[in-house]
Design a protein around this motif. Structure first.
Motif, short mmCIF file in Angstrom:
data_model
loop_
_atom_site.label_atom_id
_atom_site.label_comp_id
_atom_site.label_asym_id
_atom_site.label_seq_id
_atom_site.Cartn_x
_atom_site.Cartn_y
_atom_site.Cartn_z
N GLY A 49 20.55 12.87 -56.70
CA GLY A 49 21.12 11.71 -57.38
C GLY A 49 20.06 10.66 -57.65
O GLY A 49 20.02 10.06 -58.73
N MET A 50 19.16 10.45 -56.69
CA MET A 50 18.07 9.51 -56.88
C MET A 50 17.11 10.00 -57.96
O MET A 50 16.57 9.21 -58.74
N SER A 51 16.89 11.31 -58.01
CA SER A 51 16.01 11.88 -59.03
C SER A 51 16.59 11.63 -60.43
O SER A 51 15.86 11.25 -61.35
N PHE A 52 17.89 11.80 -60.57
CA PHE A 52 18.54 11.55 -61.86
C PHE A 52 18.44 10.08 -62.23
O PHE A 52 18.17 9.74 -63.40
N PHE A 53 18.64 9.20 -61.25
CA PHE A 53 18.56 7.77 -61.51
C PHE A 53 17.15 7.38 -61.95
O PHE A 53 16.96 6.59 -62.88
N LEU A 106 10.11 13.04 -59.95
CA LEU A 106 9.60 14.36 -59.55
C LEU A 106 9.70 14.56 -58.05
O LEU A 106 10.10 15.63 -57.57
N SER A 107 9.37 13.53 -57.28
CA SER A 107 9.39 13.65 -55.83
C SER A 107 10.80 13.79 -55.29
O SER A 107 11.07 14.63 -54.41
N PHE A 113 7.23 13.96 -51.24
CA PHE A 113 6.18 13.51 -52.16
C PHE A 113 5.22 14.67 -52.39
O PHE A 113 4.17 14.81 -51.74
N ILE A 114 5.56 15.48 -53.35
CA ILE A 114 4.90 16.77 -53.58
C ILE A 114 3.46 16.63 -54.05
O ILE A 114 2.65 17.54 -53.91
N MET A 115 3.08 15.47 -54.62
CA MET A 115 1.76 15.33 -55.24
C MET A 115 0.65 14.97 -54.26
O MET A 115 -0.51 14.92 -54.64
N GLY A 116 0.97 14.69 -53.01
CA GLY A 116 -0.05 14.47 -52.01
C GLY A 116 -0.43 13.02 -51.80
O GLY A 116 0.02 12.11 -52.51
#
Length: 354
Positions: A49-53, A106-107, A113-116
């Protein structure tokens, strides 16, 4: 587990992030927000839901602020000195949208936090810089309108150099607030649900002097701008009310006074909605070390500040009849604001603040 105690003894990971040892796990490093989904903090539905927002904020914020810049370039009548700061505000909003909302989208979609850690530093700095420039731009808008409309220094001639100086000040103050965490005064780490990065305001490691940095942000980057906004708009409001009282029979003056009152209320409320949750929550955590708090709630202030990339342009640009008319024309839509914008110059001049 959804809560953490800010005074819990931390374990420092290789990435430089602290995870409270209060979390019940045999493999503490597996909870790193740079390595694995943070499902121990919230359910998947909340993350998605946060990703969509955040996706909505990225798309809407980018579109609205790009439209503001393009419209200013396209229409010469919008390129007044008093509108420089609105373009500056749009640029700052774009920085938050491009670096903050997109990264958070994205995260949250990956639930960590996939980007490091390096990307966390970049996102934290860029989003904080954009947010601080946006915040100070709002106070400069108020100050410029007070200077030009209320004329506290007499018949002051507002020139392009003054407008450029006002824009430059916002970036100087923005850098003053966003650079320290890169050099050891606080730091940028994942916050809330660990899917976006910002200044460290909830760990107790004295190495980074987090408490003093949070108080610096509260007084210098919230208290001072808010005081400027309230003072300048209050003076503007008093001036319009005095004019309305002196011209009680003038329908146009009464209408202008009502529009200015509405504008002032909306602008002050908009500022508080944007920055009050972040400021108050951070100060509460600093002043209540050891008190438990829900990390899901800790994500809310960041959402409000990022959402400002959408509602700030709606307040400060779309409430301006001249700007709104030009945008409608740019999009090939007819607007009924053209005649009103040109016939009520005093209201338009004031409304260019919003």
């Amino acid at each position: 587990m959804n809560t953490m105690r800010s005074n819990a003894r931390p374990v420092e990971l290789q990435e430089g992030f602290y995870i409270p040892i209060a979390l019940d796990t045999n493999n503490i490093t597996s909870l790193s927000p740079f390595l694995v989904p943070q499902d121990h903090l919230a359910g998947s539905a909340i993350f998605y839901g946060m990703s969509f927002f955040m996706f909505f904020l990225f798309v809407a914020g980018t579109a609205i602020n790009v439209l503001t810049i393009v419209c200013t370039i396209q229409f010469k009548k919008l390129r007044s000195h008093l509108n420089y700061i609105l373009v500056n505000l749009a640029i700052a909003n774009l920085m938050v949208s491009m670096f903050g909302s997109s990264t958070a989208c994205l995260s949250f979609g990956n639930r960590y936090f996939i980007m490091g850690s390096v990307a966390c530093q970049i996102e934290g700095f860029a989003a904080t810089l954009g947010g601080m420039v946006s915040l100070w731009s709002l106070s400069v808008v108020a100050f410029e309108r007070w200077l030009v409309i209320c004329k506290p220094v007499g018949n002051f001639q507002f020139k392009s150099t003054h407008a450029i100086l006002g824009c430059a000040i916002t970036w100087v103050f923005g850098l003053a607030a966003s650079l320290p965490p890169l050099f050891g005064w606080s730091r940028y780490i994942p916050e809330g649900l660990q899917c976006s990065c910002g200044p460290d305001w909830y760990t107790t490691n004295n190495k980074y002097n987090n408490e003093s940095y949070v108080m610096f942000l509260f007084f210098f980057c919230f208290g001072v701008p808010f005081s400027v906004i309230v003072f300048c708009y209050a003076q503007l409001l008093f001036m319009m009310k005095a004019a309305a009282a002196a011209q009680a029979d003038s329908a146009s003056t009464q209408k202008a006074e009502k529009e200015v009152t509405k504008m002032v209320v909306v602008m002050v409320v908009g500022f508080l909605v944007c920055w009050m949750p972040y400021a108050s929550f951070a100060v509460w955590v600093v002043q209540n070390r050891g008190a438990p708090f829900d990390l899901r709630l800790a994500s809310i202030p960041s959402c409000f500040s990022k959402a400002s990339t959408v509602y700030n342009p709606l307040i400060y640009v779309f409430m301006n009849k001249l700007f709104r008319s030009c945008m409608m024309n740019l999009l090939g839509l007819k607007s009924g604001d053209d005649e009103e914008a040109s016939s009520t110059s005093s209201v338009t001049q004031v409304s260019s603040a919003g």
